[in-house]
Design an enzyme around this catalytic site. Structure first.
Site, PDB file in Angstrom:
ATOM      1  N   ASP A  89       0.849  -1.186   0.000  1.00  0.00           N
ATOM      2  CA  ASP A  89       0.000   0.000   0.000  1.00  0.00           C
ATOM      3  C   ASP A  89       0.891   1.245   0.000  1.00  0.00           C
ATOM      4  O   ASP A  89       1.855   1.310   0.778  1.00  0.00           O
ATOM      5  CB  ASP A  89      -0.811  -0.021   1.311  1.00  0.00           C
ATOM      6  CG  ASP A  89      -2.203   0.521   1.146  1.00  0.00           C
ATOM      7  OD1 ASP A  89      -2.558   0.915   0.025  1.00  0.00           O
ATOM      8  OD2 ASP A  89      -2.937   0.512   2.155  1.00  0.00           O
ATOM      9  N   LYS A 119      -0.588  -0.648  -4.251  1.00  0.00           N
ATOM     10  CA  LYS A 119      -2.013  -0.258  -4.213  1.00  0.00           C
ATOM     11  C   LYS A 119      -2.078   1.241  -3.939  1.00  0.00           C
ATOM     12  O   LYS A 119      -1.352   1.754  -3.079  1.00  0.00           O
ATOM     13  CB  LYS A 119      -2.775  -1.019  -3.131  1.00  0.00           C
ATOM     14  CG  LYS A 119      -4.239  -0.572  -3.011  1.00  0.00           C
ATOM     15  CD  LYS A 119      -5.066  -1.475  -2.137  1.00  0.00           C
ATOM     16  CE  LYS A 119      -4.957  -1.198  -0.657  1.00  0.00           C
ATOM     17  NZ  LYS A 119      -5.346   0.167  -0.232  1.00  0.00           N
ATOM     18  N   GLU A 186     -14.053  -0.469  -1.178  1.00  0.00           N
ATOM     19  CA  GLU A 186     -14.208  -0.454   0.293  1.00  0.00           C
ATOM     20  C   GLU A 186     -15.461   0.323   0.678  1.00  0.00           C
ATOM     21  O   GLU A 186     -15.695   1.439   0.176  1.00  0.00           O
ATOM     22  CB  GLU A 186     -12.965   0.166   0.957  1.00  0.00           C
ATOM     23  CG  GLU A 186     -13.132   0.251   2.486  1.00  0.00           C
ATOM     24  CD  GLU A 186     -11.852   0.497   3.262  1.00  0.00           C
ATOM     25  OE1 GLU A 186     -10.761   0.501   2.666  1.00  0.00           O
ATOM     26  OE2 GLU A 186     -11.975   0.678   4.497  1.00  0.00           O
TER      27      GLU A 186
HETATM   28  O1  KIV Z   1      -4.721  -0.620   4.481  1.00  0.00           O
HETATM   29  C1  KIV Z   1      -5.420  -1.625   4.295  1.00  0.00           C
HETATM   30  O2  KIV Z   1      -5.332  -2.624   5.032  1.00  0.00           O
HETATM   31  C2  KIV Z   1      -6.338  -1.606   3.169  1.00  0.00           C
HETATM   32  C3  KIV Z   1      -7.295  -2.738   3.032  1.00  0.00           C
HETATM   33  C4  KIV Z   1      -8.284  -2.743   4.111  1.00  0.00           C
HETATM   34  C5  KIV Z   1      -7.933  -2.766   1.701  1.00  0.00           C
HETATM   35  O3  KIV Z   1      -6.308  -0.695   2.402  1.00  0.00           O
END
Ligand code: KIV
Length: 270
Positions: A89, A119, A186
């Site tokens: 992320d 992501k 989400e």
């Molecule tokens: O940061 C995270 O864990 C997320 C997921 C919940 C999709 O973005």
């Protein structure tokens, strides 16, 4: 020879091909020991989410997570994972300044972690960045709907799709066109998530988006019932981990105070 010699890694093409065939299972992980469990259980996509800011670091929200924290936790997870497709992320502030800055930060994460994808939270406004990343050789997972990095501008964590379903569909299509290999939905009302899932050719991964997405994702600590500062309705608890752990630690405290632990079998006798 690799220590992981007989296990095949899940690839980006396999993830894309799972749409219409098989549900995609995703889960977060943040460290070596938990990632080993997640991978052994057969989770297809393992995400080092910026949720680590809340469930690992104890911050109030995800906004202060740094790129360095994400890189460090990705490195821990990478050492454990033999099969799952690894997604990092990208935290708030590392891809909003300019396309050049976003490309540089995402490539840094891939280079320093050995992860297979990044992501990014955001809709059509980040499509030009997604396009540049994909053409540079970076797999990108989208993330629309309730975007925790937008908590301040959204005025809280609000379920999406009740009044903005056209915008969500536009965002999903713009990200698909830009080249994402999948999109996290989400906190989206079920009917809207279903429509987006039916319209897209890439898989949707739902969290609080109902039953019809191509896959699901949960936060590791929610699934195990370890985190209780926030307990969202959509996060099914598969065990009450907090109670299990608390019980064990309570027993350790009591046994040590009462000189029950350690026993002879725990001692080196010569
Ligand atoms: O940061 C995270 O864990 C997320 C997921 C919940 C999709 O973005």
């Amino acid at each position: 020879m690799s220590k992981f010699k007989d296990i095949k890694k899940v690839t980006v093409n396999q993830i894309k091909n799972m749409k219409h065939k098989e549900k995609i299972v995703s889960l977060t992980a943040y460290d070596y020991t938990s990632a080993k469990i997640v991978d052994e259980a057969g989770v297809d996509i393992i995400l080092v989410g910026d949720s680590l800011g809340m469930v690992v670091a104890g911050y109030e929200n995800t906004l202060s997570v740094t790129l360095e924290q994400i890189i460090l936790h990705c490195q821990y997870v990478k050492r454990a994972v033999k099969r799952g497709f690894l997604v990092a992320d990208i935290p708030f502030g590392y891809f909003q300044v300019s396309i050049e800055d976003g490309v540089k930060n995402c490539i840094r994460v891939i280079k320093e972690t050995g992860f297979e994808a990044v992501k990014l939270e955001g809709g059509s406004e980040i499509a030009p960045l997604v396009e540049r990343l994909v053409s540079a050789g970076v797999n990108v997972m989208g993330h629309i709907g309730l975007m925790p990095q937008m908590v301040n501008t959204m005025g809280g964590y609000k379920i999406q799709g009740r009044t903005n379903q056209d915008k969500l569909m536009e965002d999903a299509l713009a990200l698909e066109k830009a080249g994402v290999f999948s999109i996290v939905l989400e906190g989206v009302v079920e009917g809207v998530a279903k429509k987006i899932t039916e319209k897209l050719t890439v898989p949707t991964i739902g969290i609080g988006a109902g039953r019809y997405c191509d896959g699901q994702i949960l936060v590791f600590h929610d699934l195990l019932g370890l985190y209780d500062d926030i307990t969202p309705k959509f996060a099914k608890r598969y065990c009450n981990g907090r109670e299990v752990f608390l019980n064990a630690v309570n027993n350790y405290v009591r046994e040590t105070k009462e000189s029950i632990f350690p026993e002879e079998k725990h001692a080196f006798l010569e």
